[in-house]
Design an enzyme around this catalytic site. Structure first.
Site, mmCIF file in Angstrom:
data_model
loop_
_atom_site.group_PDB
_atom_site.id
_atom_site.type_symbol
_atom_site.label_atom_id
_atom_site.label_comp_id
_atom_site.label_asym_id
_atom_site.label_seq_id
_atom_site.Cartn_x
_atom_site.Cartn_y
_atom_site.Cartn_z
ATOM 1 C CG ASP A 111 69.986 -9.318 76.114
ATOM 2 O OD1 ASP A 111 70.747 -8.260 76.820
ATOM 3 O OD2 ASP A 111 69.374 -8.655 75.031
ATOM 4 C CD GLU A 133 64.040 -4.995 75.308
ATOM 5 O OE1 GLU A 133 64.325 -4.050 75.173
ATOM 6 O OE2 GLU A 133 65.319 -6.377 75.420
ATOM 7 C CD GLU A 147 74.365 -9.501 75.121
ATOM 8 O OE1 GLU A 147 75.115 -8.805 75.514
ATOM 9 O OE2 GLU A 147 75.254 -10.095 74.335
ATOM 10 C CG HIS A 223 77.522 -1.538 73.340
ATOM 11 N ND1 HIS A 223 77.137 -1.562 72.030
ATOM 12 C CD2 HIS A 223 77.725 -2.925 73.759
ATOM 13 C CE1 HIS A 223 76.082 -1.794 72.821
ATOM 14 N NE2 HIS A 223 76.178 -2.730 73.503
ATOM 15 N NE ARG A 225 81.362 -9.802 76.196
ATOM 16 C CZ ARG A 225 80.342 -9.165 76.784
ATOM 17 N NH1 ARG A 225 78.714 -9.081 76.416
ATOM 18 N NH2 ARG A 225 80.451 -8.783 78.135
ATOM 19 C CG HIS A 255 80.999 0.375 75.710
ATOM 20 N ND1 HIS A 255 81.322 -0.598 77.048
ATOM 21 C CD2 HIS A 255 79.196 -0.209 76.443
ATOM 22 C CE1 HIS A 255 80.576 -1.615 77.264
ATOM 23 N NE2 HIS A 255 79.007 -0.755 76.760
#
Length: 384
Positions: A111, A133, A147, A223, A225, A255
């Site tokens: 993604d 996936e 994503e 990590h 967003r 990260h």
């Protein structure tokens, strides 16, 4: 070219299937390299591997670990592009490679911006796309961001949908994908995990001292967003637990995102049992994961890997596309709520039966043979 002799001794020549695999980030590398290696080791294929360089330094570590070199390396991040520029640059540069190589199929994973641009570039040239996936969904377009929308759009470009689970297949069927184009194969990350944990390599002394000390290790990663504004709530739970329990330690590979790092250093306890580390290479991280008592994370990949190692996972997100892990009892969705994270951690630390309920459940994400299955399906697709 392959030369095959039939029973009546006629010589037939078969063209190799040219497969282009497009990878750009560390998670993509971990999950796709087993498949890239499987393709390279099969005489029916000509394998082309493109590294967009979206996570250059981190991905290079993975490539070195698995002894794989790309045929093309775009190094797009040298230009320090914004998100929309990343998409544009990859699209343009991949288009040049597609025109040169003319692959029979393009494989993308998951993604990311690399995934979206790779699928679109192939679609523009009417080249079939294989999506590894496929079918992960939260059905919230902003979580994870960007994503979730990337994977939905890629699904529209895809010819062969390689879904990890039956739940992923159901998501695709609900979007009217033809069932004959969906293949439930497990997740290639389990192939990678079994490969790397079988290796015997050196571990840095700093990590070795953490793994071998007597504390229960709680591995922490954050990590996302969409979690940025609420990370302090997660870190408050960590601070509470480290204060209340003298027999635990937190290990946190941080990260590279500057916004995440700023919050980490401002919010987390300075207790010596809170180990703040730079990002680790995949081998070292897998050893750390294997030695942990349980894991608190907002990562997608860890939700798939940890159950294979029988490690309980508390998922610090409001929702997860890995719903089969929740249903199987290998994951527990706790969000970013301080009190919920504390309470679930206490149960894992103090209730052996609760802890064991995670580790005795079957990992729903595969048996370590996903790459073999995908290679076979691609062969069948082109032979028919």
């Amino acid at each position: 070219m392959l030369r095959i002799v039939s029973e009546n001794f006629e010589v037939k020549t078969l063209k190799k299937i040219k497969v282009m695999s497009v990878i750009g980030t560390r998670p993509e590398g971990i999950k796709m390299i087993p498949l890239v290696k499987a393709l390279k080791n099969d005489s029916a294929f000509e394998s082309i591997f493109v590294n967009t360089g979206q996570h250059k330094e981190q991905l290079d570590q993975v490539l070195e670990l698995f002894s794989v070199e790309p045929d093309y390396n775009l190094n797009i991040m040298e230009r320090k592009p914004k998100l929309e520029e990343i998409l544009a640059v990859i699209l343009v540069e991949l288009s040049k490679i597609l025109d040169k190589e003319k692959p029979d199929i393009v494989l993308v994973h998951g993604d990311t911006a690399t995934t979206l641009a790779g699928a679109q570039a192939a679609f523009f040239r009417q080249i079939p796309v294989g999506h590894i996936e496929a079918g992960l969904r939260t059905f919230d377009r902003y979580s994870p961001f960007p994503e979730e929308m990337n994977r939905q759009v890629v699904g529209k470009y895809t010819t062969l949908h390689f879904a990890a689970t039956e739940t992923n297949k159901s998501n695709l069927l609900a979007e009217l994908v033809n069932e004959k184009d969906i293949f439930v194969v497990g997740n290639t990350v389990i192939d990678a995990l079994f490969d790397v944990t079988s290796k015997k390599l050196d571990i840095p002394l700093e990590i070795k001292s953490i793994i071998e000390n007597p504390y229960h290790t709680i591995l922490l990663t954050t990590h996302r967003r969409e979690n940025l504004e609420e990370l302090n709530d997660v870190y408050s739970a960590v601070n509470h637990l480290i204060k209340e329990y003298n027999d635990i330690q937190f290990v946190f590979p941080i990260h590279k995102n500057p916004a995440v790092r700023k919050k980490v250093y401002a919010s987390l306890s300075k207790d010596p049992r809170v180990h703040l580390l730079e990002p680790l290479d995949y081998y070292v991280f897998s050893q750390l994961m294997n030695s942990s008592y349980f894991i608190i994370t907002d990562s997608g990949g860890i939700q798939e890997e940890a159950p294979a190692l029988k490690k309980p996972v508390l998922v610090a997100r409001k929702s997860t596309e890995r719903t089969e892990g929740i249903e199987a009892g290998t994951l527990k969705l706790v969000g970013t709520n301080t009190e919920t994270i504390i309470n679930e951690s206490i149960k894992l630390l103090e209730q052996p039966s609760y802890y064991q309920s995670f580790s005795r459940n079957r990992n729903p994400y595969g048996d370590g043979k996903t790459s073999e299955k995908i290679v076979s399906i691609i062969k069948n697709y082109f032979s028919s």
